[in-house]
Design an enzyme around this catalytic site. Structure first.
Site, mmCIF file in Angstrom:
data_model
loop_
_atom_site.group_PDB
_atom_site.id
_atom_site.type_symbol
_atom_site.label_atom_id
_atom_site.label_comp_id
_atom_site.label_asym_id
_atom_site.label_seq_id
_atom_site.Cartn_x
_atom_site.Cartn_y
_atom_site.Cartn_z
ATOM 1 N N ASP A 56 131.639 -73.855 -8.403
ATOM 2 C CA ASP A 56 131.933 -72.458 -9.550
ATOM 3 C C ASP A 56 133.299 -72.646 -9.937
ATOM 4 O O ASP A 56 134.345 -72.743 -9.254
ATOM 5 C CB ASP A 56 131.815 -71.343 -8.574
ATOM 6 C CG ASP A 56 131.950 -69.972 -9.406
ATOM 7 O OD1 ASP A 56 132.570 -69.856 -10.247
ATOM 8 O OD2 ASP A 56 131.341 -68.955 -8.867
ATOM 9 N N ASN A 83 132.210 -77.596 -20.290
ATOM 10 C CA ASN A 83 131.099 -76.796 -20.706
ATOM 11 C C ASN A 83 130.600 -75.564 -20.309
ATOM 12 O O ASN A 83 130.096 -74.492 -20.780
ATOM 13 C CB ASN A 83 129.923 -77.822 -20.636
ATOM 14 C CG ASN A 83 128.534 -77.060 -21.109
ATOM 15 O OD1 ASN A 83 128.394 -76.687 -22.175
ATOM 16 N ND2 ASN A 83 127.934 -76.991 -20.064
ATOM 17 N N SER A 136 132.777 -71.952 -29.733
ATOM 18 C CA SER A 136 131.754 -71.407 -30.197
ATOM 19 C C SER A 136 132.251 -70.975 -31.649
ATOM 20 O O SER A 136 133.565 -70.666 -31.795
ATOM 21 C CB SER A 136 131.284 -70.347 -29.540
ATOM 22 O OG SER A 136 130.193 -69.427 -30.363
ATOM 23 N N TYR A 149 133.042 -62.081 -25.491
ATOM 24 C CA TYR A 149 132.527 -63.505 -25.487
ATOM 25 C C TYR A 149 133.295 -64.112 -26.629
ATOM 26 O O TYR A 149 133.814 -65.205 -26.255
ATOM 27 C CB TYR A 149 130.933 -63.415 -25.737
ATOM 28 C CG TYR A 149 130.382 -64.767 -25.866
ATOM 29 C CD1 TYR A 149 130.595 -65.826 -24.641
ATOM 30 C CD2 TYR A 149 130.035 -65.412 -27.200
ATOM 31 C CE1 TYR A 149 130.072 -67.040 -24.977
ATOM 32 C CE2 TYR A 149 129.716 -66.655 -27.323
ATOM 33 C CZ TYR A 149 129.731 -67.615 -26.059
ATOM 34 O OH TYR A 149 129.067 -68.894 -26.244
ATOM 35 N N LYS A 153 135.964 -67.663 -26.513
ATOM 36 C CA LYS A 153 135.842 -68.868 -27.170
ATOM 37 C C LYS A 153 136.928 -68.852 -28.295
ATOM 38 O O LYS A 153 137.319 -70.181 -28.525
ATOM 39 C CB LYS A 153 134.587 -68.696 -27.904
ATOM 40 C CG LYS A 153 133.414 -68.985 -27.154
ATOM 41 C CD LYS A 153 133.407 -69.913 -25.919
ATOM 42 C CE LYS A 153 132.163 -70.275 -25.024
ATOM 43 N NZ LYS A 153 132.269 -71.151 -24.466
ATOM 44 N N PRO A 179 129.875 -74.948 -31.675
ATOM 45 C CA PRO A 179 128.449 -74.751 -31.960
ATOM 46 C C PRO A 179 128.166 -73.283 -32.538
ATOM 47 O O PRO A 179 128.512 -72.260 -31.858
ATOM 48 C CB PRO A 179 127.587 -75.173 -30.885
ATOM 49 C CG PRO A 179 128.263 -75.610 -29.909
ATOM 50 C CD PRO A 179 129.781 -74.945 -30.121
ATOM 51 N N VAL A 182 122.254 -72.361 -30.522
ATOM 52 C CA VAL A 182 121.697 -73.308 -29.829
ATOM 53 C C VAL A 182 120.547 -72.890 -28.960
ATOM 54 O O VAL A 182 120.728 -72.163 -28.010
ATOM 55 C CB VAL A 182 122.751 -74.249 -28.932
ATOM 56 C CG1 VAL A 182 122.198 -75.148 -28.150
ATOM 57 C CG2 VAL A 182 123.861 -74.773 -29.618
ATOM 58 N N GLY A 183 119.222 -73.255 -29.304
ATOM 59 C CA GLY A 183 118.108 -73.198 -28.563
ATOM 60 C C GLY A 183 118.052 -74.101 -27.322
ATOM 61 O O GLY A 183 118.827 -74.785 -27.200
ATOM 62 N N GLU A 186 119.693 -71.980 -21.473
ATOM 63 C CA GLU A 186 119.531 -70.554 -20.800
ATOM 64 C C GLU A 186 120.363 -69.694 -21.412
ATOM 65 O O GLU A 186 120.521 -68.508 -20.713
ATOM 66 C CB GLU A 186 119.736 -70.865 -19.391
ATOM 67 C CG GLU A 186 118.658 -71.880 -18.690
ATOM 68 C CD GLU A 186 118.810 -72.142 -17.208
ATOM 69 O OE1 GLU A 186 119.782 -71.442 -16.571
ATOM 70 O OE2 GLU A 186 118.132 -72.656 -16.662
HETATM 71 P P1 NDP Z 1 123.236 -72.253 -20.257
HETATM 72 O O1 NDP Z 1 123.180 -70.977 -19.852
HETATM 73 O O2 NDP Z 1 122.060 -73.300 -20.418
HETATM 74 O O3 NDP Z 1 124.178 -73.277 -19.688
HETATM 75 C C1 NDP Z 1 125.496 -72.575 -18.873
HETATM 76 C C2 NDP Z 1 126.105 -73.655 -17.836
HETATM 77 O O4 NDP Z 1 127.202 -72.995 -17.416
HETATM 78 C C3 NDP Z 1 124.863 -73.783 -16.695
HETATM 79 O O5 NDP Z 1 124.879 -75.123 -16.266
HETATM 80 C C4 NDP Z 1 125.585 -72.869 -15.525
HETATM 81 O O6 NDP Z 1 125.312 -73.393 -14.398
HETATM 82 C C5 NDP Z 1 127.173 -73.121 -15.935
HETATM 83 N N1 NDP Z 1 127.916 -72.074 -15.496
HETATM 84 C C6 NDP Z 1 127.925 -70.658 -15.555
HETATM 85 N N2 NDP Z 1 128.897 -70.002 -15.144
HETATM 86 C C7 NDP Z 1 129.323 -70.992 -14.212
HETATM 87 C C8 NDP Z 1 130.473 -71.014 -13.072
HETATM 88 N N3 NDP Z 1 131.003 -69.584 -12.781
HETATM 89 N N4 NDP Z 1 130.769 -72.217 -12.751
HETATM 90 C C9 NDP Z 1 130.223 -73.190 -12.954
HETATM 91 N N5 NDP Z 1 129.259 -73.427 -13.839
HETATM 92 C C10 NDP Z 1 128.830 -72.190 -14.532
HETATM 93 O O7 NDP Z 1 123.779 -72.248 -21.906
HETATM 94 P P2 NDP Z 1 124.379 -73.355 -22.740
HETATM 95 O O8 NDP Z 1 124.115 -74.695 -22.551
HETATM 96 O O9 NDP Z 1 123.837 -72.980 -24.276
HETATM 97 O O10 NDP Z 1 125.911 -73.167 -22.832
HETATM 98 C C11 NDP Z 1 126.852 -74.217 -22.616
HETATM 99 C C12 NDP Z 1 128.520 -73.913 -23.247
HETATM 100 O O11 NDP Z 1 127.986 -73.846 -24.721
HETATM 101 C C13 NDP Z 1 128.728 -72.664 -22.983
HETATM 102 O O12 NDP Z 1 130.333 -72.479 -22.738
HETATM 103 C C14 NDP Z 1 128.544 -71.648 -24.151
HETATM 104 O O13 NDP Z 1 129.387 -70.623 -24.144
HETATM 105 C C15 NDP Z 1 128.751 -72.663 -25.035
HETATM 106 N N6 NDP Z 1 127.875 -72.313 -26.538
HETATM 107 C C16 NDP Z 1 126.522 -72.025 -26.503
HETATM 108 C C17 NDP Z 1 125.783 -71.882 -27.385
HETATM 109 C C18 NDP Z 1 124.513 -71.444 -27.613
HETATM 110 O O14 NDP Z 1 123.936 -70.915 -28.584
HETATM 111 N N7 NDP Z 1 123.540 -71.800 -26.566
HETATM 112 C C19 NDP Z 1 126.588 -71.714 -28.783
HETATM 113 C C20 NDP Z 1 128.093 -72.239 -28.635
HETATM 114 C C21 NDP Z 1 128.636 -72.454 -27.436
HETATM 115 P P3 NDP Z 1 125.021 -72.637 -12.959
HETATM 116 O O15 NDP Z 1 124.537 -71.408 -13.290
HETATM 117 O O16 NDP Z 1 124.145 -73.609 -12.327
HETATM 118 O O17 NDP Z 1 126.418 -72.480 -12.476
HETATM 119 C C1 8X3 Z 2 126.805 -68.825 -28.883
HETATM 120 C C2 8X3 Z 2 126.696 -68.706 -30.222
HETATM 121 O O1 8X3 Z 2 126.349 -66.838 -32.060
HETATM 122 O O2 8X3 Z 2 125.262 -66.314 -29.741
HETATM 123 O O3 8X3 Z 2 128.213 -69.333 -28.720
HETATM 124 O O4 8X3 Z 2 127.720 -66.160 -29.987
HETATM 125 S S1 8X3 Z 2 126.450 -67.054 -30.563
#
Ligand code: NDP
Ligand code: 8X3
Length: 257
Positions: A56, A83, A136, A149, A153, A179, A182-183, A186
């Site tokens: 964590d 990430n 982001s 949020y 960022k 980014p 992103v689809g 989760e």
């Molecule tokens: P996901 O929810 O698929 O992935 C998030 C990851 O972060 C998971 O592996 C989760 O793992 C981990 N996580 C969350 N909290 C913790 C914690 N306290 N300690 C360790 N790990 C943690 O989302 P994305 O892959 O989309 O997001 C990844 C990154 O990209 C994030 O920083 C997000 O803000 C950023 N991002 C996403 C965008 C989008 O549209 N999807 C756009 C721009 C940026 P677990 O729960 O197992 O700990």
């Molecule tokens: C994730 C992109 O537009 O949902 O960082 O905030 S947005």
């Protein structure tokens, strides 16, 4: 052989980054809270390429202990991909849940700082390394309900640039990847507390970026010649662009202009 340390490697972008590096023969320290979700990476690539650790990022001591106890083959980290992160809720600020705000700050900002601070001294002593932070577009372009949020960022963006200043002369590189939508991760299910239908609606009828698109950007910035530092990469799907600035016209409803 290079070593990458990836936080949040259990799904979405982090998993795609881990898989891309491992497929290219880079050793990966794959971390997240859900260890069961990380074990698939070992099954796929083997223990020579993947070292899994339940982590964590909000736990400062755990990060420090992990970095200090990495197996020799994984100990000299070349690339840190910060990430792990999340968005929680989309309520306007006066109605937002303060616990969710805290969790976003502790994960997206504090956890990222902990991991960076734990790994930087080794990079500096070896004279090589690259910190890649997941920012982001929400850190640049505000939107209703983005409140904390987006602010986390913006922190990631500015921390990345300030790291470059502090690391001047060390050879250590820093990049912020920012980014848009992103689809295939989760992200929205987490944001909407497991409401799969609401999460799916975000991407319905669109072609969002994919986790693989972002992994490709991460690989690209880290595969540049050593004298090249990509400071910031901002990318969006073609279906996404910029909104108008709303003007409140009391008594006439809201419009744009
Ligand atoms: P996901 O929810 O698929 O992935 C998030 C990851 O972060 C998971 O592996 C989760 O793992 C981990 N996580 C969350 N909290 C913790 C914690 N306290 N300690 C360790 N790990 C943690 O989302 P994305 O892959 O989309 O997001 C990844 C990154 O990209 C994030 O920083 C997000 O803000 C950023 N991002 C996403 C965008 C989008 O549209 N999807 C756009 C721009 C940026 P677990 O729960 O197992 O700990
Ligand atoms: C994730 C992109 O537009 O949902 O960082 O905030 S947005």
């Amino acid at each position: 052989m290079a070593v990458a340390f990836v936080t949040g490697a259990s799904s979405g972008i982090g998993e795609a980054v881990a898989r891309r590096y491992a497929a290219a023969g880079t050793r990966v320290v794959a971390t997240a809270r859900r260890g069961d979700r990380l074990s698939g990476l070992v099954d796929e690539f083997g223990e020579d390429l993947i070292f899994v650790s339940v982590l964590d990022v909000r736990d400062r001591v755990a990060i420090e202990q992990l970095v200090a106890s990495l197996p020799p083959a994984f100990a000299e980290v070349d690339v840190l991909v910060n990430n792990a992160g999340l968005a929680l809720g989309l309520e306007p600020a006066p109605e937002a849940d303060l616990d969710q705000w805290e969790q976003m700050i502790e994960t997206n900002c504090t956890g990222l700082v902990y991991a960076t601070r734990a790994l930087l001294p080794g990079m500096v002593s070896r004279g090589r390394g690259h910190v890649v932070n997941l920012g982001s577009i929400a850190g640049t372009y505000p939107y209703p309900g983005g409140n904390v949020y987006g602010a986390t960022k913006a922190f990631v963006h500015q921390f990345s640039l300030n790291l470059r200043s502090d690391l001047h002369g060390t050879g250590i590189r820093v990049t912020c990847i920012e980014p848009g939508m992103v689809g295939g991760s989760e992200f929205s299910e987490v944001r909407f507390a497991g409401d799969a239908e609401r999460a799916a609606d975000v991407y319905a009828g669109t072609q969002p970026l994919t986790p693989e698109d972002i992994a490709s950007a991460v690989e690209w910035v880290t595969s540049q010649p050593q004298h090249v530092n990509i400071n910031v990469v901002e990318l969006m799907p073609v279906v996404q662009s910029f909104g108008p600035l709303p003007i409140d016209r009391p008594g006439q409803g809201s419009g744009s202009g």
